[in-house]
Design an enzyme around this catalytic site. Structure first.
Site, PDB file in Angstrom:
ATOM      1  N   ARG A  92      29.650 -57.650  18.467  1.00  0.00           N
ATOM      2  CA  ARG A  92      28.838 -56.994  17.326  1.00  0.00           C
ATOM      3  C   ARG A  92      28.530 -55.605  16.704  1.00  0.00           C
ATOM      4  NH1 ARG A  92      26.968 -61.014  19.555  1.00  0.00           N
ATOM      5  NH2 ARG A  92      28.892 -60.603  21.302  1.00  0.00           N
ATOM      6  N   THR A  93      29.620 -55.074  18.039  1.00  0.00           N
ATOM      7  CA  THR A  93      29.903 -53.463  17.766  1.00  0.00           C
ATOM      8  C   THR A  93      30.622 -53.690  16.257  1.00  0.00           C
ATOM      9  OG1 THR A  93      29.642 -52.922  19.367  1.00  0.00           O
ATOM     10  CG2 THR A  93      30.113 -51.176  18.277  1.00  0.00           C
ATOM     11  N   LYS A 121      56.008 -49.783  19.308  1.00  0.00           N
ATOM     12  CA  LYS A 121      56.736 -49.114  19.332  1.00  0.00           C
ATOM     13  C   LYS A 121      56.751 -48.167  20.616  1.00  0.00           C
ATOM     14  CE  LYS A 121      57.310 -50.461  14.354  1.00  0.00           C
ATOM     15  NZ  LYS A 121      56.565 -49.973  12.805  1.00  0.00           N
ATOM     16  N   ARG A 142      36.911 -48.922  19.267  1.00  0.00           N
ATOM     17  CA  ARG A 142      36.541 -49.177  20.763  1.00  0.00           C
ATOM     18  C   ARG A 142      38.023 -49.398  21.378  1.00  0.00           C
ATOM     19  NH1 ARG A 142      33.663 -54.100  22.427  1.00  0.00           N
ATOM     20  NH2 ARG A 142      31.750 -52.880  22.101  1.00  0.00           N
ATOM     21  N   HIS A 175      28.823 -46.508  25.924  1.00  0.00           N
ATOM     22  CA  HIS A 175      28.327 -47.174  25.179  1.00  0.00           C
ATOM     23  C   HIS A 175      27.240 -46.073  23.717  1.00  0.00           C
ATOM     24  CE1 HIS A 175      28.958 -49.910  21.370  1.00  0.00           C
ATOM     25  NE2 HIS A 175      28.634 -51.518  22.529  1.00  0.00           N
TER      26      HIS A 175
HETATM   27  N1   CP Z   1      26.772 -55.505  22.426  1.00  0.00           N
HETATM   28  C1   CP Z   1      27.872 -55.204  22.310  1.00  0.00           C
HETATM   29  O1   CP Z   1      29.064 -54.511  22.803  1.00  0.00           O
HETATM   30  O2   CP Z   1      28.901 -56.304  21.788  1.00  0.00           O
HETATM   31  P1   CP Z   1      30.083 -56.475  21.751  1.00  0.00           P
HETATM   32  O3   CP Z   1      31.446 -56.571  22.575  1.00  0.00           O
HETATM   33  O4   CP Z   1      29.764 -57.904  20.894  1.00  0.00           O
HETATM   34  O5   CP Z   1      30.586 -55.897  19.763  1.00  0.00           O
END
Ligand code: CP
Length: 360
Positions: A92-93, A121, A142, A175
């Site tokens: 999703r993110t 490396k 992420r 998050h």
């Molecule tokens: N809600 C969320 O962060 O989903 P993902 O881990 O799929 O990005």
């Protein structure tokens, strides 16, 4: 791909001093000219910003309903490029940021695993991010490590080409953009019941390692008379840092493992899954906690206006039969993620005026 060397550890003058400060003293490091520049912590968002961003997301969502509106949006940022650096799994993110970029016309590059980058490396994370900044105007990351986005944004801000860094999830820590989409979803779901002020929200599941509930809890300080119910097995209770934060801001919260007793009390239920990816031995950790699942039989226990949210991915926390109830907001929540992230990108590149002008 084989890793030929461990990541090179680098020393940055001033990092230790910066890092030892409380978050409240760090916030100005991620601002320029009175505006947010990097998006690292949920604590960066105040009520004015949250209301502004929700309004902007509404405008983008409405414009995107027509071909003409979509064309106008696409011509806002075709001269900008974004990097999606997602080395921890995400659906999703990643997709909502990618599509938010498409909505606004940005071009997107991506790395979806360190095994295909020069990190194998031995390149340091800081050099990796600095390399992205050589090519793009925005970095969205992420990462499995808590604090990754913070450190790389801080390092970039010491260079001659700082570009905004957006934290798309950093380990079990924060998050912040999920918290933005959760606020946007809640405000939309409570559109006919006076908005988020004065509401009672239950957060259910693995609250200890769930970065979404942690970031959302921080945002509660921006709303009047909210009350939280933390519903979790004892081993996954909300951590003390969040509870101390809520106490400091005089936000009432309750802790219980009796989910059914909380159901009739609240205006929203925010379900989460067990985050066993952070366990030392994920396979050995129990994954099933049926007392903390929301089932179709529970629909009769909750308010007619109660919104059911989940950051998703889900396992068994919400029975599929719940999906068709109008109070199941989690699929709408996913889509809200794309609009609020588009709003955030529009804000970071200062094109909000052009969007608001469409409605003046
Ligand atoms: N809600 C969320 O962060 O989903 P993902 O881990 O799929 O990005």
């Amino acid at each position: 791909m084989e890793r030929f060397a461990e990541p090179t550890l680098q020393t940055y003058a001033g990092w230790e001093e910066y890092h030892s400060k409380p978050v409240t003293e760090k916030l100005d490091c991620f601002k320029t000219e009175g505006r947010l520049f990097d998006i690292i912590f949920a604590q960066q968002f105040d009520r004015q910003f949250l209301d502004y961003l929700c309004r902007l997301a509404d405008c983008i969502r409405i414009m995107a309903k027509t071909k003409l509106g979509q064309n106008k949006l696409r011509h806002l940022l075709p001269h900008k490029r974004a990097m999606l650096y997602f080395v921890q799994p995400s659906t999703r993110t990643f997709l909502s940021f990618q599509n938010a970029c498409h909505v606004l016309g940005l071009k997107v590059s991506e790395i979806r695993g360190s095994s295909t980058s020069s990190e194998v490396k031995g390149e340091s994370p800081e050099d990796t991010i600095r390399t992205f900044a050589s090519y793009v105007d925005l970095i969205i990351s992420r990462h499995h490590e808590a604090g990754f986005a913070e450190k790389t944004a801080w390092v970039l801000n010491q260079t001659e080409r700082p570009v905004p860094v957006v934290n798309g999830g950093s380990g079990p820590d924060q998050h912040p953009t999920q918290a933005l989409l959760d606020i946007y979803t809640l405000e939309r779901e409570f559109n006919n019941t006076g908005g988020l002020d004065g509401k009672k929200i239950a957060m259910v599941g693995d609250l200890k390692r769930g970065r979404t509930v942690r970031s959302l809890s921080y945002l509660m300080k921006n709303y009047k008379d909210v009350e939280l119910y933390f519903v979790a097995p004892e081993i996954f209770g909300m951590r003390d840092d969040i509870k101390q934060f809520l106490a400091r801001h005089e936000i009432p919260f309750h802790e219980t493992d009796d989910f059914e007793s909380v159901m009739p009390l609240v205006d929203a239920i925010y379900m989460t899954r067990i985050q066993n990816e952070y366990s030392e031995d994920p396979k050995s950790e129990a994954e099933t906690y049926p007392e903390f699942y929301f089932k179709a039989e529970h629909l009769s226990k909750i308010h007619a206006h109660c919104a059911i949210l989940h950051p998703i991915p889900r396992r068994h926390e919400i029975e599929v039969a719940v999906d068709k109830d109008p109070r199941a907001a989690y699929w709408r929540q996913e889509r809200c993620g794309m609009w609020i992230r588009a709003a955030l990108i529009a804000y970071l590149f200062k094109v909000e005026k052009e969007i608001f002008e469409e409605f003046s």
